[in-house]
Design a protein around this motif. Structure first.
Motif, short mmCIF file in Angstrom:
data_model
loop_
_atom_site.label_atom_id
_atom_site.label_comp_id
_atom_site.label_asym_id
_atom_site.label_seq_id
_atom_site.Cartn_x
_atom_site.Cartn_y
_atom_site.Cartn_z
N ALA A 1 62.31 -8.74 91.69
CA ALA A 1 61.21 -9.69 91.57
C ALA A 1 61.57 -10.80 90.59
CB ALA A 1 59.94 -8.98 91.11
N SER A 2 60.87 -11.91 90.69
CA SER A 2 61.10 -13.01 89.75
C SER A 2 60.62 -12.59 88.36
CB SER A 2 60.33 -14.26 90.19
OG SER A 2 58.95 -14.07 90.01
N PHE A 3 61.05 -13.32 87.35
CA PHE A 3 60.66 -12.94 85.98
C PHE A 3 59.15 -12.98 85.79
CE2 PHE A 3 60.72 -17.49 85.41
CZ PHE A 3 59.77 -17.74 84.43
N ARG A 4 58.46 -13.79 86.59
CA ARG A 4 57.00 -13.87 86.46
C ARG A 4 56.30 -12.61 86.92
NH1 ARG A 4 57.88 -19.31 88.80
NH2 ARG A 4 57.95 -20.71 87.02
N SER A 5 56.87 -11.94 87.93
CA SER A 5 56.19 -10.75 88.47
C SER A 5 56.92 -9.44 88.19
CB SER A 5 55.98 -10.91 89.98
OG SER A 5 57.22 -11.08 90.63
N ALA A 6 58.11 -9.50 87.62
CA ALA A 6 58.91 -8.30 87.42
C ALA A 6 58.21 -7.27 86.54
CB ALA A 6 60.27 -8.65 86.84
N THR A 7 57.57 -7.71 85.48
CA THR A 7 56.90 -6.78 84.57
C THR A 7 55.75 -6.06 85.27
OG1 THR A 7 57.52 -8.13 82.67
CG2 THR A 7 55.72 -6.57 82.34
N ALA A 8 54.96 -6.79 86.03
CA ALA A 8 53.83 -6.17 86.76
C ALA A 8 54.34 -5.17 87.79
CB ALA A 8 52.99 -7.25 87.43
N VAL A 9 55.40 -5.52 88.49
CA VAL A 9 55.98 -4.60 89.49
C VAL A 9 56.46 -3.33 88.80
CG1 VAL A 9 57.90 -4.29 91.11
CG2 VAL A 9 56.59 -6.42 91.13
N ASN A 10 57.13 -3.48 87.67
CA ASN A 10 57.62 -2.30 86.94
C ASN A 10 56.47 -1.42 86.48
OD1 ASN A 10 60.31 -2.85 87.25
ND2 ASN A 10 60.53 -3.86 85.30
N LYS A 11 55.39 -2.01 85.98
CA LYS A 11 54.24 -1.22 85.54
C LYS A 11 53.65 -0.44 86.71
CE LYS A 11 52.66 -3.45 81.36
NZ LYS A 11 51.57 -4.07 80.65
N GLU A 12 53.52 -1.08 87.86
CA GLU A 12 53.00 -0.39 89.05
C GLU A 12 53.91 0.76 89.44
OE1 GLU A 12 52.13 -3.00 92.31
OE2 GLU A 12 51.16 -4.45 91.00
N ARG B 1 60.65 -4.37 75.81
CA ARG B 1 60.30 -3.31 74.84
C ARG B 1 58.93 -2.72 75.15
NH1 ARG B 1 62.47 -7.09 71.12
NH2 ARG B 1 60.37 -7.61 70.45
N GLU B 2 57.98 -3.57 75.56
CA GLU B 2 56.64 -3.08 75.92
C GLU B 2 56.71 -2.16 77.14
OE1 GLU B 2 54.31 -6.59 76.47
OE2 GLU B 2 54.15 -6.99 74.32
N LEU B 3 57.54 -2.49 78.12
CA LEU B 3 57.68 -1.63 79.30
C LEU B 3 58.26 -0.27 78.94
CD1 LEU B 3 58.93 -4.00 82.12
CD2 LEU B 3 56.88 -2.60 82.16
N ILE B 4 59.25 -0.27 78.06
CA ILE B 4 59.85 1.00 77.63
C ILE B 4 58.82 1.85 76.92
CG2 ILE B 4 61.55 2.01 76.05
CD1 ILE B 4 63.32 -0.51 76.74
N ALA B 5 58.04 1.24 76.03
CA ALA B 5 56.99 1.98 75.32
C ALA B 5 55.91 2.47 76.29
CB ALA B 5 56.37 1.10 74.24
N TYR B 6 55.56 1.64 77.25
CA TYR B 6 54.55 2.02 78.25
C TYR B 6 55.02 3.22 79.05
CZ TYR B 6 51.31 1.57 82.14
OH TYR B 6 50.35 1.81 83.09
N GLU B 7 56.26 3.17 79.50
CA GLU B 7 56.82 4.28 80.27
C GLU B 7 56.82 5.57 79.45
OE1 GLU B 7 59.84 7.08 81.58
OE2 GLU B 7 60.05 5.81 79.82
N ARG B 8 57.21 5.48 78.21
CA ARG B 8 57.24 6.67 77.35
C ARG B 8 55.83 7.23 77.12
NH1 ARG B 8 61.82 4.52 73.11
NH2 ARG B 8 63.58 5.01 74.47
N SER B 9 54.84 6.35 77.00
CA SER B 9 53.47 6.83 76.79
C SER B 9 52.92 7.50 78.04
CB SER B 9 52.55 5.67 76.38
OG SER B 9 52.31 4.80 77.46
N ILE B 10 53.28 6.99 79.21
CA ILE B 10 52.83 7.59 80.48
C ILE B 10 53.41 8.98 80.64
CG2 ILE B 10 53.06 7.43 83.01
CD1 ILE B 10 51.06 5.45 82.05
N TYR B 11 54.70 9.13 80.40
CA TYR B 11 55.36 10.41 80.65
C TYR B 11 55.18 11.42 79.54
CZ TYR B 11 56.94 8.56 84.97
OH TYR B 11 56.95 8.04 86.23
N LYS B 12 54.72 11.01 78.36
CA LYS B 12 54.38 11.99 77.32
C LYS B 12 53.11 12.72 77.69
CE LYS B 12 56.45 10.11 73.17
NZ LYS B 12 56.20 9.48 71.86
N THR B 13 52.24 12.05 78.43
CA THR B 13 50.95 12.67 78.78
C THR B 13 51.04 13.52 80.04
OG1 THR B 13 50.26 10.70 80.02
CG2 THR B 13 49.64 10.82 77.69
#
Length: 93
Positions: free
Chosen positions: A46-57, A80-92
């Protein structure tokens, strides 16, 4: 393998591996990924504008063992926010 692309569902995408021609199905929603249970890796082009949203989904879907993003211009802060988000999702889980 499959390709997710909005607005192109149902059409195959032709690629080549050496001289071998391969047809990959295209899908347009995350729910369709379950039709391909062996697809455990997401390559996000995805383009840089939508890559973060795609990764979160993708992280929220829990369908992938690995997510690779190939996009220029994604701010380091968002990475860095995506890495932290992923870690928070999988800790739970």
């Amino acid at each position: 393998s499959t390709i997710m692309s909005s607005g192109s569902e149902g059409r195959n995408y032709k690629v080549f591996y050496g001289e071998q021609e391969i047809f990959l199905p295209r899908i347009s929603t995350w729910s369709q990924v379950s039709q391909f249970p062996s697809a455990k890796i997401l390559i996000n082009l995805a383009s840089f504008r939508s890559a973060t949203a795609v990764n979160k989904e993708a992280i929220e879907s829990g369908l992938f063992d690995a997510i690779f993003t190939i996009a220029e211009g994604i701010p380091e802060r968002e990475s860095r926010e995506l890495i932290a988000y992923e870690r928070s999702i999988y800790k739970t889980k």
